[in-house]
Design a protein around this motif. Structure first.
Motif, PDB file in Angstrom:
ATOM      1  N   LEU A  35      61.550  34.748  13.086  1.00 44.01           N
ATOM      2  CA  LEU A  35      62.888  34.066  13.326  1.00 44.01           C
ATOM      3  C   LEU A  35      62.484  32.893  13.643  1.00 44.01           C
ATOM      4  O   LEU A  35      63.081  31.733  13.441  1.00 44.01           O
ATOM      5  CB  LEU A  35      63.387  34.748  14.524  1.00 44.01           C
ATOM      6  N   ILE A  36      61.400  32.630  14.186  1.00 43.94           N
ATOM      7  CA  ILE A  36      60.857  31.179  14.689  1.00 43.94           C
ATOM      8  C   ILE A  36      60.608  30.299  13.468  1.00 43.94           C
ATOM      9  O   ILE A  36      61.220  29.024  13.318  1.00 43.94           O
ATOM     10  CB  ILE A  36      59.528  31.120  15.484  1.00 43.94           C
ATOM     11  N   GLU A  37      59.957  31.117  12.221  1.00 43.07           N
ATOM     12  CA  GLU A  37      59.874  30.353  10.994  1.00 43.07           C
ATOM     13  C   GLU A  37      61.194  30.039  10.363  1.00 43.07           C
ATOM     14  O   GLU A  37      61.509  29.040   9.919  1.00 43.07           O
ATOM     15  CB  GLU A  37      58.610  30.990  10.201  1.00 43.07           C
ATOM     16  N   GLU A  38      62.082  31.165  10.125  1.00 39.76           N
ATOM     17  CA  GLU A  38      63.038  31.302   9.650  1.00 39.76           C
ATOM     18  C   GLU A  38      64.337  30.269   9.983  1.00 39.76           C
ATOM     19  O   GLU A  38      64.695  29.687   9.383  1.00 39.76           O
ATOM     20  CB  GLU A  38      63.892  32.676   9.423  1.00 39.76           C
ATOM     21  N   ILE A  39      64.571  30.134  11.286  1.00 43.36           N
ATOM     22  CA  ILE A  39      65.441  29.255  11.877  1.00 43.36           C
ATOM     23  C   ILE A  39      65.042  28.893  13.386  1.00 43.36           C
ATOM     24  O   ILE A  39      65.497  29.309  14.384  1.00 43.36           O
ATOM     25  CB  ILE A  39      66.844  30.094  12.284  1.00 43.36           C
ATOM     26  N   PRO A  40      64.084  27.989  13.123  1.00 44.70           N
ATOM     27  CA  PRO A  40      63.342  27.316  14.215  1.00 44.70           C
ATOM     28  C   PRO A  40      64.493  26.702  15.435  1.00 44.70           C
ATOM     29  O   PRO A  40      64.190  26.921  16.605  1.00 44.70           O
ATOM     30  CB  PRO A  40      62.197  26.292  13.817  1.00 44.70           C
ATOM     31  N   GLU A  41      65.342  26.291  14.948  1.00 41.23           N
ATOM     32  CA  GLU A  41      66.406  25.740  15.941  1.00 41.23           C
ATOM     33  C   GLU A  41      67.154  26.675  16.691  1.00 41.23           C
ATOM     34  O   GLU A  41      67.888  26.502  17.709  1.00 41.23           O
ATOM     35  CB  GLU A  41      67.315  24.846  15.129  1.00 41.23           C
ATOM     36  N   LEU A  42      67.090  27.927  16.342  1.00 40.58           N
ATOM     37  CA  LEU A  42      67.726  29.042  17.090  1.00 40.58           C
ATOM     38  C   LEU A  42      66.871  29.957  17.909  1.00 40.58           C
ATOM     39  O   LEU A  42      67.252  30.925  18.438  1.00 40.58           O
ATOM     40  CB  LEU A  42      68.507  29.916  16.258  1.00 40.58           C
ATOM     41  N   SER A  43      65.450  30.173  17.737  1.00 40.67           N
ATOM     42  CA  SER A  43      64.503  30.855  18.058  1.00 40.67           C
ATOM     43  C   SER A  43      64.574  30.882  19.636  1.00 40.67           C
ATOM     44  O   SER A  43      64.613  32.069  20.126  1.00 40.67           O
ATOM     45  CB  SER A  43      63.120  30.408  17.552  1.00 40.67           C
ATOM     46  N   ASP A  44      64.865  29.857  20.291  1.00 38.96           N
ATOM     47  CA  ASP A  44      64.930  30.206  21.626  1.00 38.96           C
ATOM     48  C   ASP A  44      66.184  30.614  22.068  1.00 38.96           C
ATOM     49  O   ASP A  44      66.107  31.710  22.988  1.00 38.96           O
ATOM     50  CB  ASP A  44      64.781  28.659  22.585  1.00 38.96           C
ATOM     51  N   ALA A  45      67.398  30.624  21.671  1.00 43.58           N
ATOM     52  CA  ALA A  45      68.638  31.065  21.845  1.00 43.58           C
ATOM     53  C   ALA A  45      68.410  32.621  21.516  1.00 43.58           C
ATOM     54  O   ALA A  45      69.101  33.558  22.019  1.00 43.58           O
ATOM     55  CB  ALA A  45      69.822  30.400  21.150  1.00 43.58           C
ATOM     56  N   LEU A  46      67.957  33.048  20.497  1.00 44.80           N
ATOM     57  CA  LEU A  46      67.824  34.250  19.870  1.00 44.80           C
ATOM     58  C   LEU A  46      66.904  35.095  20.864  1.00 44.80           C
ATOM     59  O   LEU A  46      67.383  36.277  21.146  1.00 44.80           O
ATOM     60  CB  LEU A  46      67.519  34.381  18.552  1.00 44.80           C
ATOM     61  N   SER A  47      65.782  34.619  21.150  1.00 45.28           N
ATOM     62  CA  SER A  47      64.564  35.441  21.887  1.00 45.28           C
ATOM     63  C   SER A  47      65.183  35.969  23.077  1.00 45.28           C
ATOM     64  O   SER A  47      64.834  37.144  23.294  1.00 45.28           O
ATOM     65  CB  SER A  47      63.555  34.754  22.229  1.00 45.28           C
ATOM     66  N   GLY A  48      65.886  35.508  23.892  1.00 43.71           N
ATOM     67  CA  GLY A  48      66.373  35.848  25.238  1.00 43.71           C
ATOM     68  C   GLY A  48      67.607  37.115  24.805  1.00 43.71           C
ATOM     69  O   GLY A  48      67.904  37.801  25.858  1.00 43.71           O
ATOM     70  N   ARG A  49      68.090  37.020  23.776  1.00 44.24           N
ATOM     71  CA  ARG A  49      69.598  37.912  23.449  1.00 44.24           C
ATOM     72  C   ARG A  49      69.280  39.097  22.559  1.00 44.24           C
ATOM     73  O   ARG A  49      70.347  39.913  22.385  1.00 44.24           O
ATOM     74  CB  ARG A  49      70.412  37.068  22.888  1.00 44.24           C
ATOM     75  N   ILE A  50      68.129  39.374  21.848  1.00 40.74           N
ATOM     76  CA  ILE A  50      67.988  40.102  20.867  1.00 40.74           C
ATOM     77  C   ILE A  50      68.183  41.585  21.516  1.00 40.74           C
ATOM     78  O   ILE A  50      68.889  42.411  20.922  1.00 40.74           O
ATOM     79  CB  ILE A  50      66.661  40.124  20.239  1.00 40.74           C
ATOM     80  N   GLU A  51      67.459  41.787  22.476  1.00 45.95           N
ATOM     81  CA  GLU A  51      67.636  43.174  23.153  1.00 45.95           C
ATOM     82  C   GLU A  51      69.245  43.584  24.063  1.00 45.95           C
ATOM     83  O   GLU A  51      69.521  44.748  23.891  1.00 45.95           O
ATOM     84  CB  GLU A  51      66.605  43.497  24.311  1.00 45.95           C
ATOM     85  N   THR A  52      69.620  42.513  24.445  1.00 41.63           N
ATOM     86  CA  THR A  52      71.124  42.833  25.018  1.00 41.63           C
ATOM     87  C   THR A  52      72.316  42.717  24.051  1.00 41.63           C
ATOM     88  O   THR A  52      73.264  43.037  24.598  1.00 41.63           O
ATOM     89  CB  THR A  52      71.136  41.993  26.359  1.00 41.63           C
TER      90      THR A  52
END
Length: 77
Positions: free
Chosen positions: A5-22
């Motif tokens: 995800l960091i490589e695919e959509i770097p602009e969203l990696s921070d926003a996604l990383s904290g929410r994936i599990e919830t």
């Protein structure tokens, strides 16, 4: 081709990383993205089928962008 995800959509990696599990919807889209990416790794599929899966993969990435954008707006309200 693995889903990074960091490589695919770097602009969203921070926003996604904290929410994936919830976030169930986010988790489902990411799982679908992983499945499609795995299909694209299959070198035995025809070029036309590969193109279709690549299109679906692009749409899934766009959906991730929409989810994050929508969630960001709801948090700021």
């Amino acid at each position: 081709m693995t889903v990074d995800l960091i490589e695919e959509i770097p602009e969203l990696s921070d926003a996604l990383s904290g929410r994936i599990e919830t976030d169930a919807l986010l988790k489902e889209v990411i799982e679908d993205l992983r499945k499609v990416t795995a299909l694209l790794d299959d070198t035995t599929i025809a070029a036309s089928e590969r193109a279709e899966w690549a299109h679906i993969r692009s749409e899934l990435i766009n959906e991730l962008r929409r989810i994050v954008k929508r969630n960001s707006r709801s948090i700021s309200n």
